[in-house]
Design a protein around this motif. Structure first.
Motif, PDB file in Angstrom:
ATOM      1  N   UNK A   1       0.799  -1.301  -0.016  1.00  0.00           N
ATOM      2  CA  UNK A   1       0.270  -0.424   0.079  1.00  0.00           C
ATOM      3  C   UNK A   1       1.430   1.411   0.182  1.00  0.00           C
ATOM      4  N   UNK A   2       0.953   2.245  -0.782  1.00  0.00           N
ATOM      5  CA  UNK A   2       0.728   3.127  -1.078  1.00  0.00           C
ATOM      6  C   UNK A   2       0.991   4.178   0.227  1.00  0.00           C
ATOM      7  N   UNK A   3       2.280   5.086   0.912  1.00  0.00           N
ATOM      8  CA  UNK A   3       1.545   6.236   1.688  1.00  0.00           C
ATOM      9  C   UNK A   3       1.098   7.255   1.065  1.00  0.00           C
ATOM     10  N   UNK A   4       0.090   7.551   1.461  1.00  0.00           N
ATOM     11  CA  UNK A   4      -0.507   9.067   1.681  1.00  0.00           C
ATOM     12  C   UNK A   4       0.592  10.352   1.075  1.00  0.00           C
ATOM     13  N   UNK A   5       1.074  11.447   0.319  1.00  0.00           N
ATOM     14  CA  UNK A   5       1.499  11.783   0.844  1.00  0.00           C
ATOM     15  C   UNK A   5       2.019  13.091   1.453  1.00  0.00           C
ATOM     16  N   UNK A   6       0.715  13.134   1.931  1.00  0.00           N
ATOM     17  CA  UNK A   6       0.423  14.797   3.157  1.00  0.00           C
ATOM     18  C   UNK A   6       0.338  13.758   4.432  1.00  0.00           C
ATOM     19  N   UNK A   7       0.202  12.400   4.132  1.00  0.00           N
ATOM     20  CA  UNK A   7       0.962  11.594   5.757  1.00  0.00           C
ATOM     21  C   UNK A   7       3.025  11.709   5.700  1.00  0.00           C
ATOM     22  N   UNK A   8       3.158  12.439   4.227  1.00  0.00           N
ATOM     23  CA  UNK A   8       5.046  12.238   4.721  1.00  0.00           C
ATOM     24  C   UNK A   8       4.764  13.330   4.743  1.00  0.00           C
ATOM     25  N   UNK A   9       4.533  14.772   4.484  1.00  0.00           N
ATOM     26  CA  UNK A   9       4.288  16.326   4.890  1.00  0.00           C
ATOM     27  C   UNK A   9       4.235  16.117   6.918  1.00  0.00           C
ATOM     28  N   UNK A 108      -1.797  21.688   1.175  1.00  0.00           N
ATOM     29  CA  UNK A 108      -1.655  22.136  -0.415  1.00  0.00           C
ATOM     30  C   UNK A 108      -0.103  22.250  -0.584  1.00  0.00           C
ATOM     31  N   UNK A 109      -0.321  21.403  -1.505  1.00  0.00           N
ATOM     32  CA  UNK A 109       0.803  22.046  -2.937  1.00  0.00           C
ATOM     33  C   UNK A 109       2.359  21.181  -1.526  1.00  0.00           C
ATOM     34  N   UNK A 110       2.449  20.787  -0.480  1.00  0.00           N
ATOM     35  CA  UNK A 110       2.601  19.657   0.204  1.00  0.00           C
ATOM     36  C   UNK A 110       3.744  21.205   1.095  1.00  0.00           C
ATOM     37  N   UNK A 111       2.191  21.619   1.683  1.00  0.00           N
ATOM     38  CA  UNK A 111       2.666  22.730   2.667  1.00  0.00           C
ATOM     39  C   UNK A 111       1.198  22.597   3.975  1.00  0.00           C
ATOM     40  N   UNK A 112       1.749  22.374   5.163  1.00  0.00           N
ATOM     41  CA  UNK A 112       0.155  22.899   5.663  1.00  0.00           C
ATOM     42  C   UNK A 112      -0.277  24.478   6.117  1.00  0.00           C
ATOM     43  N   UNK A 113      -1.904  23.803   4.805  1.00  0.00           N
ATOM     44  CA  UNK A 113      -1.583  25.452   4.837  1.00  0.00           C
ATOM     45  C   UNK A 113      -3.478  26.362   6.399  1.00  0.00           C
TER      46      UNK A 113
END
Length: 130
Positions: A1-9, A108-113
Motif C-alpha cells: 500500500x502506498x503512503x499518502x503524500x500528506x502523511x509524509x508532510x 496544499x502543495x506539500x505545505x500545512x495551510x
C-alpha cells in the motif's frame, strides 16, 4: 500500500516540531498558515500566519519548561484532510498534562495551510495552561 503524500508532510512536521526545529518546520508550514486551538483556555484562539502559529508553539514549550511532548498514535490522510491522533504530556507548576488530542490539517502543495487542534478534555487542558 502506498503512503499518502500528506502523511509524509505530517511526519516531517511532527519530527521538526518535536525537535523544536522551527527552520525545518517552516519548510512544511505555509507562510499564511492558520492554526485553531479550540477551547477557552489562555492559549485558545486562532493564530494567523507562520509567526503567530510558531509563537504559540514557542509559548507551549516556554510555559511547560520544555516538557511538552506528543506521541503519535495514528495518522490518516486523503486529498482533503490529514488527521493525526496523538497523546500529549507536559508538566507545569506542579501540574501534569496527560491527555489525547487530535489535529486536523489541510495540506496544499506539500505545505500545512490550516490546522485545528482539539483535546479530549478542553476544560482540563485550559486549566493546565492557566
Amino acid at each position: 500500500m502506498t503512503v499518502h503524500p500528506h502523511i509524509t508532510v505530517f511526519q516531517r512536521a511532527m519530527s521538526a516540531f518535536s525537535a523544536g526545529d522551527m527552520k525545518a518546520l517552516a519548510k512544511v508550514f505555509a507562510p499564511g498558515v492558520v492554526w485553531h486551538l479550540t477551547g477557552r483556555g489562555p492559549l485558545s484562539g486562532v493564530y494567523e500566519g507562520r509567526d503567530a502559529t510558531f509563537g504559540l508553539f514557542a509559548r507551549v514549550f516556554e510555559l511547560s519548561g520544555g516538557t511538552f511532548a506528543s506521541r503519535l498514535r495514528d495518522v490518516l490522510a486523503n486529498d482533503d484532510h490529514t488527521v493525526a491522533l496523538l497523546h500529549g504530556t507536559a508538566s507545569r507548576e506542579g501540574r501534569h498534562l496527560d491527555m489525547d488530542f487530535a489535529i486536523v490539517f489541510h495540506i496544499d502543495e506539500g505545505k500545512v495551510t490550516e490546522g485545528w487542534e482539539t483535546w479530549t478534555d478542553q476544560a482540563a487542558f485550559g486549566e493546565f495552561w492557566s
